[in-house]
Every structure is written in structure tokens, then in C-alpha cells.
Design an enzyme around this catalytic site. Structure first.
Site, mmCIF file in Angstrom:
data_model
loop_
_atom_site.group_PDB
_atom_site.id
_atom_site.type_symbol
_atom_site.label_atom_id
_atom_site.label_comp_id
_atom_site.label_asym_id
_atom_site.label_seq_id
_atom_site.Cartn_x
_atom_site.Cartn_y
_atom_site.Cartn_z
ATOM 1 N N GLY A 18 -9.142 -9.732 -1.318
ATOM 2 C CA GLY A 18 -7.986 -10.131 -0.506
ATOM 3 C C GLY A 18 -7.436 -11.494 -0.899
ATOM 4 O O GLY A 18 -6.253 -11.647 -1.224
ATOM 5 N N GLY A 53 -12.836 -4.156 0.281
ATOM 6 C CA GLY A 53 -14.238 -3.743 0.410
ATOM 7 C C GLY A 53 -14.692 -2.775 -0.672
ATOM 8 O O GLY A 53 -15.798 -2.897 -1.205
ATOM 9 N N LYS A 103 -18.632 -18.086 0.168
ATOM 10 C CA LYS A 103 -20.078 -18.084 0.377
ATOM 11 C C LYS A 103 -20.846 -17.179 -0.575
ATOM 12 O O LYS A 103 -20.437 -16.054 -0.833
ATOM 13 C CB LYS A 103 -20.370 -17.615 1.801
ATOM 14 C CG LYS A 103 -19.933 -18.605 2.854
ATOM 15 C CD LYS A 103 -20.304 -18.101 4.220
ATOM 16 C CE LYS A 103 -20.116 -19.204 5.249
ATOM 17 N NZ LYS A 103 -20.498 -18.717 6.581
ATOM 18 N N ARG A 158 0.818 -1.214 0.000
ATOM 19 C CA ARG A 158 0.000 0.000 0.000
ATOM 20 C C ARG A 158 0.853 1.266 0.000
ATOM 21 O O ARG A 158 0.469 2.276 -0.596
ATOM 22 C CB ARG A 158 -0.953 -0.015 1.192
ATOM 23 C CG ARG A 158 -2.055 -1.034 0.975
ATOM 24 C CD ARG A 158 -2.894 -1.279 2.197
ATOM 25 N NE ARG A 158 -4.108 -2.015 1.807
ATOM 26 C CZ ARG A 158 -4.928 -2.590 2.669
ATOM 27 N NH1 ARG A 158 -4.692 -2.539 3.973
ATOM 28 N NH2 ARG A 158 -5.993 -3.233 2.230
HETATM 29 P P1 ADP Z 1 -11.842 -12.639 -1.706
HETATM 30 O O1 ADP Z 1 -11.112 -12.373 -0.414
HETATM 31 O O2 ADP Z 1 -10.906 -12.611 -2.875
HETATM 32 O O3 ADP Z 1 -13.042 -11.754 -1.893
HETATM 33 P P2 ADP Z 1 -13.349 -14.799 -0.548
HETATM 34 O O4 ADP Z 1 -12.934 -14.350 0.814
HETATM 35 O O5 ADP Z 1 -14.760 -14.595 -0.919
HETATM 36 O O6 ADP Z 1 -12.385 -14.144 -1.656
HETATM 37 O O7 ADP Z 1 -13.082 -16.346 -0.720
HETATM 38 C C1 ADP Z 1 -11.861 -16.957 -0.454
HETATM 39 C C2 ADP Z 1 -12.058 -18.225 0.347
HETATM 40 O O8 ADP Z 1 -12.935 -19.124 -0.277
HETATM 41 C C3 ADP Z 1 -10.748 -18.947 0.521
HETATM 42 O O9 ADP Z 1 -10.444 -19.021 1.888
HETATM 43 C C4 ADP Z 1 -11.019 -20.331 -0.053
HETATM 44 O O10 ADP Z 1 -10.419 -21.375 0.681
HETATM 45 C C5 ADP Z 1 -12.522 -20.436 0.051
HETATM 46 N N1 ADP Z 1 -13.054 -21.434 -0.856
HETATM 47 C C6 ADP Z 1 -12.987 -21.446 -2.197
HETATM 48 N N2 ADP Z 1 -13.549 -22.549 -2.692
HETATM 49 C C7 ADP Z 1 -13.980 -23.283 -1.652
HETATM 50 C C8 ADP Z 1 -14.656 -24.530 -1.505
HETATM 51 N N3 ADP Z 1 -14.996 -25.262 -2.580
HETATM 52 N N4 ADP Z 1 -14.949 -24.962 -0.270
HETATM 53 C C9 ADP Z 1 -14.608 -24.215 0.796
HETATM 54 N N5 ADP Z 1 -13.986 -23.030 0.744
HETATM 55 C C10 ADP Z 1 -13.659 -22.561 -0.469
#
Ligand code: ADP
Ligand code: MG
Length: 400
Positions: free
Chosen positions: A357, A380, A199, A38
Site C-alpha cells: 500500500g 496482503g 516494522k 481496482r
Molecule cells: P507497505 O504498505 O508498502 O507494505 P509499510 O506499511 O510496511 O509499507 O511501511 C510504510 C510506513 O513505514 C510508512 O508509513 C513510513 O512512514 C514508515 N517508515 C519508513 N521508514 C521509517 C522510519 N525510519 N521511521 C519511522 N517510520 C518509517
């Protein structure tokens, strides 16, 4: 794209004070900064303003002190990292407004830089209190916002100040706005979006907005399980939000209506335990997941088909890994599709913008971060932008 003043609109600033909002919310461990990304993002703006002769006052938040002075959250904890990246001495000022700042401005010479205290030590910051904004503005001549990552918050230092002083987008803000516009504002079509992660519930608004904007929506990660389950697929012990089945149906309907093709995996990588290289790992069709198995990644055939989809597209926006990429071999699909996207971007046929992230971590892990057109580290703010929301910190910079 809306218009913004940038540093190009500024001439010699000798005798002027620039209040510059930057992102110094740096990850720390045992009192030292573990990642200075950053700071490196903000450095061009800071150094350019200093080179133009401004006295540069940096404004930033650090942690969540909730309107109190919390010594462990003093932004001074970042000053060594800031000085190291800038290659210049930076004065620390334990206030953001008032006579102490005014005195410091008196001591600074043109081109000098000072770091003001954590803006969130003052209650008025997060309330966007006009009195606080006025008090901060009183010590400056111009305002530069280089913290896109904080632009989804209407705070005194991110929004209020922009109305009180001539306001400019810093270089990193400018780059971010250009990249985001190229990805979803006025993109070259067809546009593909990859949405993965854990999710559906955390990205409902993203999905709902994207189906109206993109030509292809690729759903992976844990959220694909929820969509598969909504379509009657037995996903075993997979992470799945069964209660969101009706929502998934609505999103799929909306996609249908706006001509967006939704891609769900048809083969997947499953295992009985969530561990590195478990003995139980296997690849199967989505309809063959056993009751005691979890879907942890998109399968190789689906990845190949997705890479073919990307080949037909001119623009890609990506948020969320396709699988549990932190653990091998469940990083495979994410790495493979990231490399396809990177190769197309390098050839110049695809504009690729990614953010989030875990997404940034996954793309770094795949070794493709430099080949993507743009990688947003804004978290965010990036997600809110993907949701189609107006960001107050950006809006306040727009020229009417
Ligand atoms: P970002 O931070 O890029 O927005 P998220 O926080 O939404 O991404 O998602 C990342 C998480 O999703 C990771 O910790 C990853 O392990 C989890 N994940 C991805 N696919 C699966 C899966 N099939 N089952 C459980 N967790 C998953
Ligand atoms: Mg995450």
C-alpha cells in the site's frame, strides 16, 4: 510457472454466464469512490468477456460485514464508479445466489453485465462453505478470477468456485502472475529485494523467505533501525524493535548461508521531531545518531551505493519505503532509489516489480509508477507471495 487457463482459451460465449471475481473493495469518502484503480484493473477482463457474448456476473467483497447484511457495505455503493470505467450500464442484483440471480440472468442479454451483492454478507463466503459455492455456481457456466488481491484467502468466491466450474485467470490475474513469476519464480539473476517500511515484526516472514531467494537484500525504513540496533548501533529515539535483535541475527545468518548480501544504510537522515522540514534535520553516519534523534531516512551516500547495486542486477522486487516518505525531506532516499530503478527498467536492463500500500503511494509520489515493469496493488496477497506462501485462490486455478 504453473499453468492456468486464460481468456485466450475461451471462444464465443454467447449463451453462457461468466461468474467473475473482481476486486471492488474501493476506497470511499462521504459515499463516493476516491480511487477507481481496482475497477480499471478489472475492466479489460469484464469487457472482453462481454465482447465474447457472455452474460457477466461480477462477484466482489466490500469492507468487512462479517456475514451480515450491512447496508453501508453494499457493493452497490461502487456501481457508479464501475459503470463510469466500463462505459456500460451495470445491473445491480442484491443477492449472490438463488432465484433472484437466476431471474436477473434471464433478463440480461449476451454482453450485459450485472453486479452481485457483497459476497461477505453471507457467512459461507469466508468459511469457504461448499454449499454456498454450489449455490453461486448454479447460476454460472464458467468462473473467472481476476482478483489476485483476494487470492490469499480461501473463500467461496475466491477458491471454492474454481473447483465447481471451468476456471480461468482473468487478464489482471494473468499479468500479476506473470510479473510475480518474473520477479521471484524464475527470475533473471542477480536479484535484489528492497524491504522497507515501519516494522520488522510485520515483515519477518518476508525477510526470512527473501534471504533464501535473492542475491541482495536491501533493508531500509524503520526496520533498518532494528537491524542496526541488533548490530550494536545506537539508534537514539528511532522507531526500533529492540526485542527482535535475536531474530535479526538469525536472518543475517541465514542470508550469509545462502549467499545473500544484506545492505544496511551507513549514513542516515535524522531529526529530533517527526515533522516536515524540521530545523533539527541532518545527515550523519549511523554511528553518530544522538540520543534525542530519530532516523527517518536512508542517507545520500547509502542511496548512491544502493543504486550501484541495482546496476549490477537484472531483477528487483520492492516492498516498503526506505524512509518516512509521507513527510519531506524524508522521502528523498525512496524517491532517488525509485528513480534509479525506474531508469534501469526503462532501459530494459532491470525487471522491477513492486507492491504494498505505502510502496505504491511512494512510487506514485516519485512519479515512476509507469516505468516500473509491474506494480502490484494487491497488498496482503502480494506480501504473502513475498513470504513464499501458496495462495489458495491461485492454486485453485492451476491446471494439474
Ligand atoms: P507497505 O504498505 O508498502 O507494505 P509499510 O506499511 O510496511 O509499507 O511501511 C510504510 C510506513 O513505514 C510508512 O508509513 C513510513 O512512514 C514508515 N517508515 C519508513 N521508514 C521509517 C522510519 N525510519 N521511521 C519511522 N517510520 C518509517
Ligand atoms: Mg502499509
Amino acid at each position: 510457472m504453473a499453468r492456468f487457463r486464460t481468456l485466450d482459451d475461451l471462444g464465443d460465449l454467447t449463451g453462457n454466464v461468466a461468474l467473475v471475481r473482481v476486486d471492488l473493495n474501493l476506497p470511499m469518502q462521504d459515499g463516493s469512490v476516491t480511487d477507481d484503480t481496482r475497477v480499471r484493473a478489472a475492466a479489460p477482463t469484464i469487457l472482453e468477456l462481454a465482447a465474447k457474448g457472455a452474460k457477466v456476473l461480477l462477484l466482489a467483497h466490500f469492507g468487512r460485514p462479517k456475514g451480515e447484511r450491512v447496508s453501508t457495505m453494499s457493493v452497490s455503493m461502487t456501481i457508479d464508479a464501475v459503470q463510469a470505467v466500463l462505459g456500460k450500464e451495470v445491473m445491480f442484483v442484491p443477492e449472490i445466489a438463488g432465484p433472484v440471480v437466476a431471474q436477473s440472468v434471464g433478463i440480461l442479454r449476451p454482453g450485459d453485465i450485472a453486479l452481485l451483492e457483497n459476497t461477505r454478507f453471507w457467512k459461507g463466503e469466508e468459511k469457504n462453505d461448499p454449499e454456498l459455492a454450489k449455490a453461486i455456481a448454479a447460476n454460472g457456466d464458467i468462473y473467472v478470477n481476476d482478483a489476485f488481491s483476494a487470492a490469499h484467502r480461501a473463500h467461496a468466491s475466491t477458491e471454492g468456485l474454481a473447483h465447481l466450474l471451468p476456471a480461468y485467470a482473468g487478464r489482471s490475474m494473468e499479468a500479476e502472475l506473470k510479473a510475480l513469476d518474473a520477479a521471484l519464480g524464475t527470475p533473471e539473476r542477480p536479484v535484489a529485494a528492497v524491504v522497507g517500511g515501519a516494522k520488522v515484526s510485520s515483515k519477518l516472514d518476508v525477510l526470512t523467505h527473501l534471504v533464501t531467494q535473492v542475491d541482495h537484500l536491501i533493508i531500509g525504513g524503520g526496520m533498518a533501525n532494528t537491524f542496526l540496533a541488533a548490530r550494536g548501533v545506537n539508534v537514539g529515539k528511532s522507531l526500533c524493535e529492540y526485542e527482535l535483535a535475536p531474530t535479526c541475527e538469525q536472518i543475517l545468518d541465514a542470508a550469509d548461508k545462502s549467499g545473500c548480501s544484506v545492505h544496511l544504510p551507513y549514513d542516515v537522515v535524522v531529526a529530533k521531531e517527526f515533522a516536515a522540514n524540521p530545523a533539527s534535520v541532518r545527515t550523519c553516519n549511523v554511528h553518530e545518531v544522538a540520543a534525542d534523534e530519530m532516523i527517518l531516512d536512508v542517507g545520500p551516500q547509502a542511496v548512491e551505493a544502493l543504486a550501484d547495486v541495482l546496476k549490477t542486477c537484472r531483477t528487483l522486487v520492492w516492498n516498503g519505503p526506505l524512509g518516512a516518505f509521507e513527510i519531506e525531506p524524508f522521502d528523498t532516499a525512496t524517491v532517488a532509489l525509485a528513480r534509479s530503478a525506474a531508469a534501469l527498467s526503462k532501459e530494459g536492463v532491470l525487471t522491477s516489480v513492486a507492491g504494498g500500500g505505502d510502496t505504491v503511494a511512494a512510487l506514485n509520489h516519485a512519479g515512476v509508477a509507469d516505468d516500473f515493469t509491474y506494480i502490484s496493488t494487491a497488498g496482503g496477497a502480494f506480501l504473502e507471495w513475498m513470504e513464499g506462501k501458496e495462495l489458495p485462490g491461485v492454486k485453485a486455478l492451476e491446471i494439474a
